[in-house]
Design a protein around this motif. Sequence first.
Motif, PDB file in Angstrom:
ATOM      1  N   THR A 172      25.252  15.785  43.081  1.00 29.85           N
ATOM      2  CA  THR A 172      25.265  15.974  44.534  1.00 29.85           C
ATOM      3  C   THR A 172      26.033  17.229  44.906  1.00 29.85           C
ATOM      4  N   TRP A 226      17.041  12.618  53.250  1.00 29.27           N
ATOM      5  CA  TRP A 226      16.974  11.255  53.766  1.00 29.27           C
ATOM      6  C   TRP A 226      18.338  10.634  54.010  1.00 29.27           C
ATOM      7  N   ALA A 227      19.380  11.218  53.504  1.00 29.64           N
ATOM      8  CA  ALA A 227      20.716  10.637  53.631  1.00 29.64           C
ATOM      9  C   ALA A 227      21.497  11.337  54.735  1.00 29.64           C
ATOM     10  N   ARG A 228      22.403  10.610  55.361  1.00 26.65           N
ATOM     11  CA  ARG A 228      23.181  11.144  56.478  1.00 26.65           C
ATOM     12  C   ARG A 228      24.607  11.531  56.087  1.00 26.65           C
ATOM     13  N   SER A 229      24.969  11.298  54.835  1.00 26.11           N
ATOM     14  CA  SER A 229      26.319  11.642  54.391  1.00 26.11           C
ATOM     15  C   SER A 229      26.270  11.980  52.913  1.00 26.11           C
ATOM     16  N   ARG A 273      28.114  10.642  50.588  1.00 27.34           N
ATOM     17  CA  ARG A 273      28.102   9.381  49.841  1.00 27.34           C
ATOM     18  C   ARG A 273      26.697   8.769  49.846  1.00 27.34           C
ATOM     19  N   GLY A 274      25.984   8.926  50.969  1.00 24.05           N
ATOM     20  CA  GLY A 274      24.615   8.432  51.039  1.00 24.05           C
ATOM     21  C   GLY A 274      23.707   9.164  50.062  1.00 24.05           C
ATOM     22  N   ALA A 279      24.451   7.741  46.567  1.00 22.46           N
ATOM     23  CA  ALA A 279      23.889   6.402  46.358  1.00 22.46           C
ATOM     24  C   ALA A 279      22.375   6.461  46.190  1.00 22.46           C
ATOM     25  N   LEU A 280      21.705   7.230  47.054  1.00 16.19           N
ATOM     26  CA  LEU A 280      20.246   7.337  46.970  1.00 16.19           C
ATOM     27  C   LEU A 280      19.827   8.076  45.704  1.00 16.19           C
TER      28      LEU A 280
END
Length: 286
Positions: A32, A214-217, A219-220, A223-224
Amino acid sequence: MEWLTVPFEVTFVQRALWGGMLVSAICALAGTWVVLRGMAFLGDAMSHGLLPGVAVAALLGGNLMAGAVVSAVVMTAGVTALGRTPRLSQDTGIGLLFVGMLSLGVIIVSRSQSFAVDLTGFLFGDVLAVRQQDLLVLAAALLAALAVSVLGHRAFLALAFDSRKAYTLGLRPRLAHAVLLGLLGLAIVASFHIVGTLLVLGLLIAPPAAALPWARSVRGVMALAALLGTLATFGGLLLSWHLSTAAGATVAALAVGLFFLSHVLSGVRDRRTRQVHGTAPLPEVN
């Protein structure tokens, strides 16, 4: 539905799946930041920079993982030192280390009678040869990567988006950069014997890049990315079983395929969003 479950009734495929899931989680944590900071070339250089240590370990009959750790430390120290040289761009320093370490590794391995086998295993790995002790090592590496990610999250975040702001916040960006390189090295060292150095970038970069729209953070995204890496592992092992293809390469190829699918779907979503907002009637002004 037997075609979906039969491969995973075999013990070595089960271990491969668990190994791929652990590698996916580790690579999601490090990858990431690689994607956010545009460090893909650095990841490639570090993965190939492991070759000298692995080559020496193979020639001496030692532990390949230990050799990879030594090379990773050398690469991390070299990148950090060259990054502080004002007259040399970071890409130039990384490129020089990349070529130098890879060349040294090939020279060392060429002294071995099993040159082709050693190099092939280093480049492409063997996900189907995962042992129980390998899973324990990967689990320990995941815990270490998770600890570094949690403790360094604030510093990594500031470094990724505004290194100058990191100075003002007292977050010591140079130290954060060195620790981030260590996290990247940990992910590569833990993963290279599973999918190989050429293919580890598939799980290191593709899932986070696919998760980004697709993620907003942050950490998101992590995880995704771990979920997408696990999906690529499951699908890759399934396809390689039925199509008789190389398992590690199939996993990496599927991870890249998921990135392109995500890119296409996010593009469709963005176009629809623009169309909806573009055709919406203007509010009446009283």
